[in-house]
Design an enzyme around this catalytic site. Structure first.
Site, PDB file in Angstrom:
ATOM      1  N   ASP A 199       0.666  -1.305   0.009  1.00  0.00           N
ATOM      2  CA  ASP A 199      -0.105  -0.171   0.126  1.00  0.00           C
ATOM      3  C   ASP A 199       0.971   1.331   0.122  1.00  0.00           C
ATOM      4  O   ASP A 199       0.572   2.258   0.671  1.00  0.00           O
ATOM      5  CB  ASP A 199      -1.039  -0.111   1.326  1.00  0.00           C
ATOM      6  N   ASN A 222     -18.920  -2.012  -2.148  1.00  0.00           N
ATOM      7  CA  ASN A 222     -18.138  -1.105  -1.073  1.00  0.00           C
ATOM      8  C   ASN A 222     -16.570  -0.534  -1.537  1.00  0.00           C
ATOM      9  O   ASN A 222     -16.005  -0.028  -0.943  1.00  0.00           O
ATOM     10  CB  ASN A 222     -18.313  -1.326   0.140  1.00  0.00           C
ATOM     11  N   CYS A 266     -24.164  -1.589   2.294  1.00  0.00           N
ATOM     12  CA  CYS A 266     -23.012  -0.610   2.201  1.00  0.00           C
ATOM     13  C   CYS A 266     -23.356   0.620   1.730  1.00  0.00           C
ATOM     14  O   CYS A 266     -22.965   1.886   2.373  1.00  0.00           O
ATOM     15  CB  CYS A 266     -21.670  -1.397   1.648  1.00  0.00           C
ATOM     16  N   CYS A 298     -23.689   4.120   4.461  1.00  0.00           N
ATOM     17  CA  CYS A 298     -22.710   5.155   4.431  1.00  0.00           C
ATOM     18  C   CYS A 298     -23.308   6.662   4.714  1.00  0.00           C
ATOM     19  O   CYS A 298     -24.094   6.934   3.895  1.00  0.00           O
ATOM     20  CB  CYS A 298     -21.937   5.116   2.917  1.00  0.00           C
ATOM     21  N   CYS A 338     -15.790  10.530   1.447  1.00  0.00           N
ATOM     22  CA  CYS A 338     -15.378   9.682   2.311  1.00  0.00           C
ATOM     23  C   CYS A 338     -14.887   9.762   3.627  1.00  0.00           C
ATOM     24  O   CYS A 338     -13.766  10.816   3.638  1.00  0.00           O
ATOM     25  CB  CYS A 338     -14.538   8.569   1.669  1.00  0.00           C
ATOM     26  N   SER A 375     -13.017   8.173   5.837  1.00  0.00           N
ATOM     27  CA  SER A 375     -11.663   7.903   6.085  1.00  0.00           C
ATOM     28  C   SER A 375     -10.708   8.863   5.085  1.00  0.00           C
ATOM     29  O   SER A 375      -9.523   9.047   5.747  1.00  0.00           O
ATOM     30  CB  SER A 375     -11.283   6.385   5.353  1.00  0.00           C
ATOM     31  N   CYS A 413     -12.669   4.802   8.837  1.00  0.00           N
ATOM     32  CA  CYS A 413     -14.135   4.408   9.072  1.00  0.00           C
ATOM     33  C   CYS A 413     -14.485   3.083   8.490  1.00  0.00           C
ATOM     34  O   CYS A 413     -13.806   2.665   7.678  1.00  0.00           O
ATOM     35  CB  CYS A 413     -14.977   5.279   8.161  1.00  0.00           C
TER      36      CYS A 413
END
Length: 310
Positions: A133, A154, A194, A198, A214, A216, A241
């Site tokens: 990542d 999602n 999902c 949200c 989002c 996150s 999240c």
């Protein structure tokens, strides 16, 4: 380079499980044409927000042969992070499950490094790189091509056996291995839990996430002020999240991890709402010294806390 025999893949997967990985699959390096089209459109629509790095090295993102010279195989691994612990105070700001313990980048890179050494010494001489990542690699696309799951509505990789609370990493090597000839079909069906759950409607349609909405993204990636249009919609999330994963029926299969590095500091789990709001830099450094939470920095965490309280 000559292709190894079928037993090589079996031994690599067995070693991956021995190292603590949840699952392992292998695919052949190739140009990801379909993924390129989706990524380009997503970027053109501005859904990456301030994550300008997503537009960098586009060709490398869709062709790992440009990342690792003469690469032949992508070995994808999953590492469980689903915790057995919960934050004690139900009114305390909520931390994403993946951030409870040690930063996963360190943990996974160490394990992937061991797996690469095993391949080089026990399977065949080769060159390769570990990815967690932090480089232009489309983790979910490669994991899906290795038969480890499907990309759900999602936008997370979902496994029929393990749900989705796991990290994804890769070894890209110049050794040709037998690949996993199984693509897991999409099992989302008519489910829209999902999308419905949200709170900021970041999932603008099935399989499409607008990062700008989002939680996150706003609590981690965004370095400026949080969009005031999202005020009152964070459901007490202070870093990351999990909502779209928490409501996913496939995560009823999730089992607690056994990775010591991901075990949380009890002091962190016991923080009350008042202690969270009164956190100072000293306590921040103590609790998050080796944590992914350091990514948002102390100032970012205080900004997030303030946004929840205003």
């Amino acid at each position: 380079m000559e292709k190894t025999n079928e037993n090589a893949s079996v031994r690599i997967k067995e070693k991956a499980i021995e190292l603590g990985f949840l699952d392992c699959g292998i695919s052949a390096t190739r140009f990801l044409a379909e993924e390129k089209d989706r990524l380009v459109k997503w970027l053109q629509d501005g859904m990456n927000g301030e994550m300008e790095y997503m537009a960098n090295h586009l060709e490398k993102r869709i062709d790992p042969r440009l990342l690792v010279e003469n690469s032949r195989s992508v070995i994808s691994v999953l590492l469980n992070y689903f915790p057995s612990d919960k934050q004690i105070d139900p009114e305390a700001p909520v931390l994403s499950k993946y951030a409870f313990g040690t930063d996963y980048h360190f943990v996974m890179k160490d394990k992937l490094g061991e797996l690469l050494q095993f391949i080089q010494s026990e399977i065949a001489p080769c060159e390769g790189r570990c990815f967690v990542d932090s480089a232009p690699v489309l983790d979910r696309a490669w994991a899906a091509r290795a038969g480890l799951g499907w990309i759900g509505k999602n936008t997370n990789l979902i496994s029929t056996e393990h749900g989705s609370f796991f990290f994804i990493g890769e070894l890209i090597i110049d050794l040709e291995l037998p690949v996993d000839d199984k693509i897991v079909r999409n099992h989302c069906g008519n489910c829209t839990r999902c999308l419905d759950a949200c709170p900021t409607q970041a999932l603008v349609s099935p399989f499409v996430l607008d990062a700008r909405r989002c939680i996150s993204y706003q609590t981690i990636e965004n370095r400026g002020e949080i969009d005031q249009a999202l005020k009152g919609k964070f459901e007490n999330r202070v870093f990351g999240c999990d909502i779209c994963q928490d409501v996913c029926p496939w995560n009823l299969k999730s089992e607690a991890h056994h990775e010591p590095a991901f075990l949380p500091d009890l002091k962190l789990m016991n923080l009350t709402k008042g202690e969270w709001n009164g956190i100072d830099k000293s306590l921040f450094n103590e609790l998050f010294r080796n944590s992914a939470v350091k990514r948002t920095r102390f100032e970012g965490l205080k900004r997030n806390l303030k946004f929840l309280e205003e």
